[in-house]
Design an enzyme around this catalytic site. Structure first.
Site, mmCIF file in Angstrom:
data_model
loop_
_atom_site.group_PDB
_atom_site.id
_atom_site.type_symbol
_atom_site.label_atom_id
_atom_site.label_comp_id
_atom_site.label_asym_id
_atom_site.label_seq_id
_atom_site.Cartn_x
_atom_site.Cartn_y
_atom_site.Cartn_z
ATOM 1 N N HIS A 27 -0.209 -8.402 0.803
ATOM 2 C CA HIS A 27 -0.983 -7.577 -0.143
ATOM 3 C C HIS A 27 -0.876 -8.317 -1.466
ATOM 4 O O HIS A 27 0.241 -8.569 -1.947
ATOM 5 C CB HIS A 27 -0.373 -6.167 -0.225
ATOM 6 C CG HIS A 27 -1.069 -5.220 -1.161
ATOM 7 N ND1 HIS A 27 -1.498 -3.962 -0.776
ATOM 8 C CD2 HIS A 27 -1.389 -5.321 -2.478
ATOM 9 C CE1 HIS A 27 -2.066 -3.335 -1.795
ATOM 10 N NE2 HIS A 27 -1.995 -4.143 -2.849
ATOM 11 N N CYS A 76 0.853 -1.199 0.000
ATOM 12 C CA CYS A 76 0.000 0.000 0.000
ATOM 13 C C CYS A 76 0.886 1.245 0.000
ATOM 14 O O CYS A 76 0.565 2.238 -0.669
ATOM 15 C CB CYS A 76 -0.926 0.017 1.215
ATOM 16 S SG CYS A 76 -2.356 -1.080 1.076
ATOM 17 N N ASN A 115 1.801 -16.422 -4.412
ATOM 18 C CA ASN A 115 2.028 -17.237 -3.223
ATOM 19 C C ASN A 115 0.952 -16.932 -2.188
ATOM 20 O O ASN A 115 0.557 -15.777 -1.999
ATOM 21 C CB ASN A 115 3.411 -16.941 -2.632
ATOM 22 C CG ASN A 115 4.535 -17.394 -3.555
ATOM 23 O OD1 ASN A 115 4.458 -18.473 -4.138
ATOM 24 N ND2 ASN A 115 5.572 -16.579 -3.697
ATOM 25 N N HIS A 132 -0.242 -9.894 -4.828
ATOM 26 C CA HIS A 132 0.712 -9.526 -5.877
ATOM 27 C C HIS A 132 0.929 -10.714 -6.795
ATOM 28 O O HIS A 132 0.941 -11.861 -6.354
ATOM 29 C CB HIS A 132 2.039 -9.021 -5.307
ATOM 30 C CG HIS A 132 2.642 -9.903 -4.259
ATOM 31 N ND1 HIS A 132 2.192 -9.921 -2.952
ATOM 32 C CD2 HIS A 132 3.653 -10.807 -4.314
ATOM 33 C CE1 HIS A 132 2.906 -10.785 -2.259
ATOM 34 N NE2 HIS A 132 3.802 -11.351 -3.062
ATOM 35 N N HIS A 159 3.639 -12.260 -9.269
ATOM 36 C CA HIS A 159 5.033 -12.244 -9.713
ATOM 37 C C HIS A 159 5.059 -12.514 -11.214
ATOM 38 O O HIS A 159 4.423 -13.467 -11.694
ATOM 39 C CB HIS A 159 5.831 -13.367 -9.036
ATOM 40 C CG HIS A 159 5.977 -13.240 -7.551
ATOM 41 N ND1 HIS A 159 7.134 -12.759 -6.954
ATOM 42 C CD2 HIS A 159 5.148 -13.551 -6.531
ATOM 43 C CE1 HIS A 159 7.000 -12.796 -5.633
ATOM 44 N NE2 HIS A 159 5.795 -13.275 -5.354
HETATM 45 P P1 AMP Z 1 5.879 -13.164 -1.651
HETATM 46 O O1 AMP Z 1 6.981 -13.940 -1.007
HETATM 47 O O2 AMP Z 1 5.138 -13.915 -2.708
HETATM 48 O O3 AMP Z 1 4.988 -12.527 -0.624
HETATM 49 O O4 AMP Z 1 6.599 -12.001 -2.457
HETATM 50 C C1 AMP Z 1 6.955 -10.795 -1.893
HETATM 51 C C2 AMP Z 1 8.007 -10.195 -2.796
HETATM 52 O O5 AMP Z 1 8.134 -8.832 -2.465
HETATM 53 C C3 AMP Z 1 9.390 -10.822 -2.651
HETATM 54 O O6 AMP Z 1 9.802 -11.369 -3.907
HETATM 55 C C4 AMP Z 1 10.262 -9.652 -2.203
HETATM 56 O O7 AMP Z 1 11.540 -9.690 -2.775
HETATM 57 C C5 AMP Z 1 9.466 -8.460 -2.680
HETATM 58 N N1 AMP Z 1 9.678 -7.230 -1.951
HETATM 59 C C6 AMP Z 1 9.764 -7.059 -0.606
HETATM 60 N N2 AMP Z 1 9.922 -5.761 -0.315
HETATM 61 C C7 AMP Z 1 9.935 -5.092 -1.494
HETATM 62 C C8 AMP Z 1 10.076 -3.714 -1.857
HETATM 63 N N3 AMP Z 1 10.236 -2.743 -0.942
HETATM 64 N N4 AMP Z 1 10.066 -3.386 -3.171
HETATM 65 C C9 AMP Z 1 9.908 -4.357 -4.116
HETATM 66 N N5 AMP Z 1 9.759 -5.667 -3.836
HETATM 67 C C10 AMP Z 1 9.777 -6.032 -2.545
#
Ligand code: AMP
Length: 121
Positions: free
Chosen positions: A105, A14, A94, A107, A109
């Site tokens: 939140h 967010c 995930n 997302h 990939h």
């Molecule tokens: P998940 O493990 O599926 O929840 O993916 C979360 C993803 O967010 C991971 O691949 C992290 O590397 C990525 N992530 C965490 N913090 C940030 C950030 N500040 N900017 C961009 N990506 C991030």
């Protein structure tokens, strides 16, 4: 939950959507934002998120059909911009601990730029 106008104040993504947390934007639309993953798992790794706070894909219902479609169209466009649309790419959401979901939140990939293995680890 500190919900304010569809935004969760303590939520990292967010914060990125609001422009309060820095990120490398790939594209934006009315409903979604795509930005580079800070810790890329491949040469190209983009995250597509809805502007609206939704915890994860397990929370989606039919009322989210439009935003989900926008996320998929943004993933296609992101793949084109990254130059991985013809070589191929992987879309991943995930959910929960066993899947190593770390940011609550929703997302998507968008991962590509190298040959991948299957099944995922
Ligand atoms: P998940 O493990 O599926 O929840 O993916 C979360 C993803 O967010 C991971 O691949 C992290 O590397 C990525 N992530 C965490 N913090 C940030 C950030 N500040 N900017 C961009 N990506 C991030």
């Amino acid at each position: 939950m500190d919900l304010f106008g569809g935004t969760v104040l303590s939520c990292l993504f967010c914060g990125i959507v609001a422009g309060e947390v820095p990120s490398e934007t790939v594209l934006e639309s009315e409903q979604v934002v795509a930005f580079r993953d800070v810790s890329p798992a491949a040469p190209s790794h983009v995250l597509v998120v809805p502007r609206e706070h939704i915890a994860n894909a397990h929370e989606l219902g039919r009322e989210h059909a439009q935003v989900l479609a926008e996320m998929l169209v943004a993933a296609q466009e992101g793949a084109r911009l990254e130059g991985i649309d013809t070589s191929g790419y992987r879309l991943v959401m995930n959910i929960g601990d066993d899947a190593l979901n770390s940011v609550p939140h929703l997302h998507l990939h968008v991962i590509g730029g190298r040959r991948m293995g299957w099944p995922p680890g």
